[in-house]
Motif scaffolding. Structure first.
Motif, PDB file in Angstrom:
ATOM      1  N   UNK A  60      14.528   4.915  -7.860  1.00 42.02           N
ATOM      2  CA  UNK A  60      15.147   4.582  -6.930  1.00 42.02           C
ATOM      3  C   UNK A  60      13.897   4.850  -5.833  1.00 42.02           C
ATOM      4  N   UNK A  61      13.723   4.038  -4.711  1.00 39.42           N
ATOM      5  CA  UNK A  61      12.444   4.447  -3.889  1.00 39.42           C
ATOM      6  C   UNK A  61      12.989   4.026  -2.648  1.00 39.42           C
ATOM      7  N   UNK A  62      12.558   4.276  -1.471  1.00 39.50           N
ATOM      8  CA  UNK A  62      12.694   3.917  -0.077  1.00 39.50           C
ATOM      9  C   UNK A  62      11.176   4.235   0.493  1.00 39.50           C
ATOM     10  N   UNK A  63      10.834   3.189   1.542  1.00 36.43           N
ATOM     11  CA  UNK A  63       9.492   3.239   2.188  1.00 36.43           C
ATOM     12  C   UNK A  63       9.734   2.593   3.508  1.00 36.43           C
ATOM     13  N   UNK A  64       8.836   2.946   4.471  1.00 38.26           N
ATOM     14  CA  UNK A  64       8.520   2.236   5.499  1.00 38.26           C
ATOM     15  C   UNK A  64       7.106   1.829   5.609  1.00 38.26           C
ATOM     16  N   UNK A  65       6.933   0.524   5.290  1.00 37.36           N
ATOM     17  CA  UNK A  65       5.645   0.130   4.992  1.00 37.36           C
ATOM     18  C   UNK A  65       4.913  -0.630   5.831  1.00 37.36           C
ATOM     19  N   UNK A  66       3.695  -0.410   6.343  1.00 35.96           N
ATOM     20  CA  UNK A  66       2.875  -1.063   7.263  1.00 35.96           C
ATOM     21  C   UNK A  66       2.629  -2.543   6.622  1.00 35.96           C
ATOM     22  N   UNK A  67       2.758  -3.337   7.575  1.00 33.97           N
ATOM     23  CA  UNK A  67       2.310  -4.916   7.277  1.00 33.97           C
ATOM     24  C   UNK A  67       1.414  -5.734   8.096  1.00 33.97           C
ATOM     25  N   UNK A  68       0.696  -6.544   7.609  1.00 30.16           N
ATOM     26  CA  UNK A  68      -0.028  -7.753   8.695  1.00 30.16           C
ATOM     27  C   UNK A  68       0.049  -8.803   8.078  1.00 30.16           C
TER      28      UNK A  68
END
Length: 887
Positions: A60-68
């Protein structure tokens, strides 16, 4: 009000408390999907984990991912600033299950977080499911108690997700927030769904199938979960606003823009402030992740975003560069969550200031041309494509910047005309290339470059990467695939492999896939100066166009090349310091085993010069200073003291490499323009050793040198040689030099004694009378001829002068035989030179020795031939010539 930073932290903490590993945001340059320009969704960094190519970071994982999203099919650039929810940069919050929990727990987590943890009103929420996903429908109904009409079945692909035509796929469930009936719009699936009342805030993807050619073929053995929540949208909900630009982060950035420009974000000026705030985020984060402005690939997209923001700063009346002065406000807002912003702040500010300063130089000219071309146009008019292309080609205006500049006046741009002008320019460039004398079979590179554009080089920061195959060349022609045993050239859309240029040899390594491809890259070339062509052999498997591959540079070899290349820069500086400012580089060759460096200097270097240069370079190496890189215009770089390298062609921007300790005026020991790969710190070079110094041409010298392990091995070999010499001389290595010098002096004395003995022998061993007795009379001419073995050819002329003095009148010839070869000389006394020429006589003798020519004066000439056994024949040839003259 809950801040955006609070929302991010709360999301991650919630899932961390439910046994999810918190994973840091991946860089915006994707490593797991080479077909993408930028990471554009939260699941992109986990793509290989979902496909089974990599082990997931946790179940299980969680993230705040930068996107462009600003390039390719995911391009929101044109809408940014004019709508409530379009951004070039955004953050995607997500939770992921890699074969662990599935639909029920994913739905439970989403509902609990939104309604219990964050306190959103359930009445303001509704959900969608794929129209055939009865399981998700029932789970939502059970968990929420919603009426059927609030769980909307969607039959389109909006609610069915796929990674591609092949691979994992599955239905989606989207959660919408109702902003209220005061805003126009209807729920998803309704005729008014395009309105802004109902906004999607979270998408839950249920990966449960695998597909081939867009057809579902089986259930996944381990169903998985991938969710994505746009933080900007949920922040608007939780802060009680409808517009993302009214959330705290954007409000603070816009306030900073208002403060610096003195212009309020009101009316027509609102869009400009919004563009600046949004583009500040995307440009800063891209540079923090290693992307720098250029005219190709990711760097070109970055520059487009920059220039769009800078034009809006110009519209607001900013008289000085603005963007770099806003970076501190961004770091304050987001630096705690993303420390790379803090680390990269100096570089980000420097690049933004330089880019805006440079762009302002051409902006006024371009806008003037645009105004002139559209001054008679009203709303609904269209700018011709040729003018739009001139703005792009001459002033660096991307097409979308021209569109944006005319948007407020309701004027469009003829895109077909722009494309036609672009195609015409490419055709002209192709014709010019064909007429340049290039080999016909090299036209394949032009075809590839015209179709695919330039290869993006990622090797400054990494020696590994992933890419997509865009071309395969075999026997000078493009092919669609290749197999084991084929010698081919492979081209990819991006590569960490350096292509041979600027004197630096190309990288070697391997290209491979988990499916079994093994391609040995023997070298990397750079056709047309903009493609990176990996040449080598397929040792296993097959490859075809479109394949995603792993690229792996031979790291040890690259390190040796880097060390040698960086050493050339230090050597250049040391030579200028020692010999003078006239020293400039005239060429170089940098390989993994050694390097050579050509430079301007009128005479050989002394041993003291070489020793001093070596000592200075090694001193800088031991200082172990960090090597710095900056991007500048060529003029600015040279004005700042950078040295331009011989033979290099520079574009609008150059890499400026600084290394070594800082000296006077704060300038580094070496500052040069260079696009090659280099060490991170001078200490990585190890050792520097000059192994030879020689002439290349008039006024150009060459140094060959070694670094690192190669230099150490060279020194070890020389040490072993000295020890062997000392052993043979029965002395110590420390005394070997003295002993050898004594032997040399002794040899010189013996050679002198031997020369005197041979001279005496030539005189008959007893004096002139003995030699005179051997003189011959040929038709009234006196002739003295001798063959002397082992005589130094330098002794020929003195002996012949003695013979002339002794004879008074006559001809003398001597052949010195050494190592099987003959050196031949003839002398004629002055009274006979009107009848005889020593040059003619010596040529007759030289021909008998198997040689050609011979030269000198009428009274003395010399030559030689390869066959010393014909020495007597050479004398006979002179005798015969004399006989003819006296006959």
């Amino acid at each position: 009000m809950t801040s955006t930073n609070d929302i991010r932290r709360s999301f991650l903490d919630y899932f961390a408390s439910h046994e999810h590993a918190e994973v840091a945001s991946a860089p915006l340059v994707p490593f797991s999907d080479p077909t993408l320009m930028f990471v554009n969704a939260g699941m992109v960094p986990f793509k290989n984990a979902f496909t089974g190519l990599e082990t997931p970071p946790a179940q299980r994982a969680t993230s705040a991912q930068k996107c462009v999203r600003a390039g390719g099919k995911h391009n929101d650039l044109d809408n940014v600033g004019y709508t409530a929810r379009h951004h070039t940069f955004f953050e995607m919050l997500g939770n992921f299950s890699f074969g662990d929990y599935f639909k029920e727990q994913a739905i439970d987590h989403a509902w609990t977080l939104l309604t219990k943890e964050w306190g959103l009103d359930p009445e303001r929420l509704l959900v969608t499911v794929y129209h055939t996903d009865d399981e998700a429908f029932d789970l939502w109904k059970k968990r929420t108690g919603f009426a059927d009409e609030k769980i909307i079945r969607i039959p389109t692909k909006d609610n069915f997700w796929a990674m591609g035509s092949d691979g994992p796929c599955g239905p989606c469930s989207e959660i919408f927030y109702d902003h209220g009936d005061h805003i126009w719009g209807g729920p998803p699936g309704s005729p008014e769904e395009d309105g802004d009342r109902f906004v999607e805030i979270w998408n839950l993807v249920f990966m449960q199938y695998t597909q081939e050619n867009d057809e579902i073929v089986a259930d996944l053995p381990k169903p998985s979960i991938d969710t994505g929540m746009g933080i900007e949208r949920v922040a608007a909900v939780m802060q009680g606003v409808h517009d993302n630009y009214d959330t705290d982060t954007f409000k603070n950035l816009i306030a900073a823009s208002e403060s610096l420009t003195g212009v309020k974000a009101e009316g027509d000026r609102t869009a400009s402030h919004r563009v600046i705030a949004d583009h500040l985020r995307s440009t800063s984060f891209l540079m923090a992740d290693g992307v720098l402005p250029s005219n190709e690939g990711r760097g070109y997209v970055l520059r487009r975003i920059m220039r769009r923001a800078m034009r809006h700063a110009h519209l607001l009346g900013a008289s000085e560069p603005l963007m770099h002065r806003l970076v501190p406000a961004l770091v304050t807002e987001m630096g705690q969550a993303y420390p790379e912003l803090v680390r990269g702040q100096p570089l980000i500010q420097e690049v933004l200031e330089r880019e805006e300063t440079q762009f302002r130089r051409t902006l006024d000219k371009g806008l003037k041309l645009l105004d002139e071309a559209t001054e008679d146009m009203g709303e609904g008019g269209t700018l011709d494509g040729e003018t739009a292309f001139k703005l792009y080609d001459t002033y660096g205006f991307p097409y979308d910047l021209t569109e944006d500049a005319l948007r407020s006046r309701g004027i469009g741009v003829n895109k077909d005309g722009f494309d036609a002008a672009m195609a015409q320019q490419k055709a002209a460039a192709r014709a010019a290339w064909k007429g340049s004398g290039q080999a016909a079979n090299e036209e394949v590179w032009f075809d590839i470059a015209e179709r695919e554009g330039s290869t993006e080089f990622t090797g400054y920061s990494s020696t590994t990467g992933e890419a997509a195959i865009i071309a395969i060349v075999k026997d000078g022609a493009e092919v669609q695939s290749a197999e084991e045993g084929d010698d081919v050239v492979i081209l990819t859309n991006q590569t960490p492999f350096y292509g041979e240029s600027g004197g630096q040899t190309g990288d070697a390594g391997r290209i491979w896939t988990p499916e079994g491809l093994e391609f040995s890259v023997e070298t990397t070339n750079k056709p047309l100066g903009r493609l990176h062509a990996h040449a080598g052999a397929i040792t296993k498997g097959t490859v075809k166009i479109g394949d995603a591959v792993h690229l792996e540079v031979d790291g040890d070899r690259r390190d040796r090349i880097r060390a040698n290349h960086s050493a050339t820069h230090l050597l250049h500086a040391a030579l200028r310091n020692r010999l003078g400012g006239h020293v400039t580089q005239k060429g170089s060759l940098v390989s993994d085993d050694r390097f050579r460096f050509d430079f301007s200097h009128p005479k050989p270097l002394s041993e003291e010069d070489i020793a001093a240069v070596e000592a200075e370079v090694n001193e800088e190496i031991r200082a172990n200073e960090q090597v710095g890189t900056r991007l500048m215009t060529p003029d600015d770089a040279v004005a700042a003291g950078a040295l331009a390298l011989f033979g290099e062609k520079y574009g609008d921007e150059v890499r400026v490499l600084s290394m070594g300790r800082k000296g006077g005026e704060g300038r580094n020991y070496s500052v040069e323009l260079c696009g090659g790969t280099h060490v991170k710190a001078t200490g990585d070079i190890g050792i520097f050793k000059v192994v030879s110094e020689s002439a290349v041409s008039s006024g150009v010298r060459r140094i060959e040198a070694l670094t690192g392990e190669a230099a150490r091995q060279w020194l070890v070999a020389r040490d072993e040689a000295v020890r062997a010499i000392a052993s043979a001389l029965k002395t110590s290595p420390d005394d070997a030099r003295t002993r050898v010098m004594a032997l040399i002096e002794e040899r010189k004395r013996l050679e002198k004694d031997l020369a005197e003995a041979k001279r005496a022998l030539a005189l008959g061993g007893g004096g002139a009378a003995d030699v005179a007795a051997a003189d011959e009379d040929i038709g009234g001419l006196t002739f003295s001829g001798q063959v002397i073995a082992g005589l130094d050819p330098k002794e020929l002329r003195p002996l012949l002068d003695q013979a002339k003095n002794r004879m008074g009148s006559g001809v003398a010839a001597i052949c010195a035989v050494n190592d099987g070869k003959g050196a031949f000389a003839v002398a004629v006394t002055d009274d006979l030179t009107d009848r005889l020429s020593a040059v003619d006589l010596v040529r007759a003798g030289v021909e008998a020795l198997g040689g050609k020519g011979g030269g000198g004066r009428a009274d003395m000439a010399q030559g030689g031939g390869p066959d010393g056994s014909k020495a007597d024949a050479a004398l006979d040839a002179v005798r015969q010539a004399l006989a003819k003259v006296s006959a």
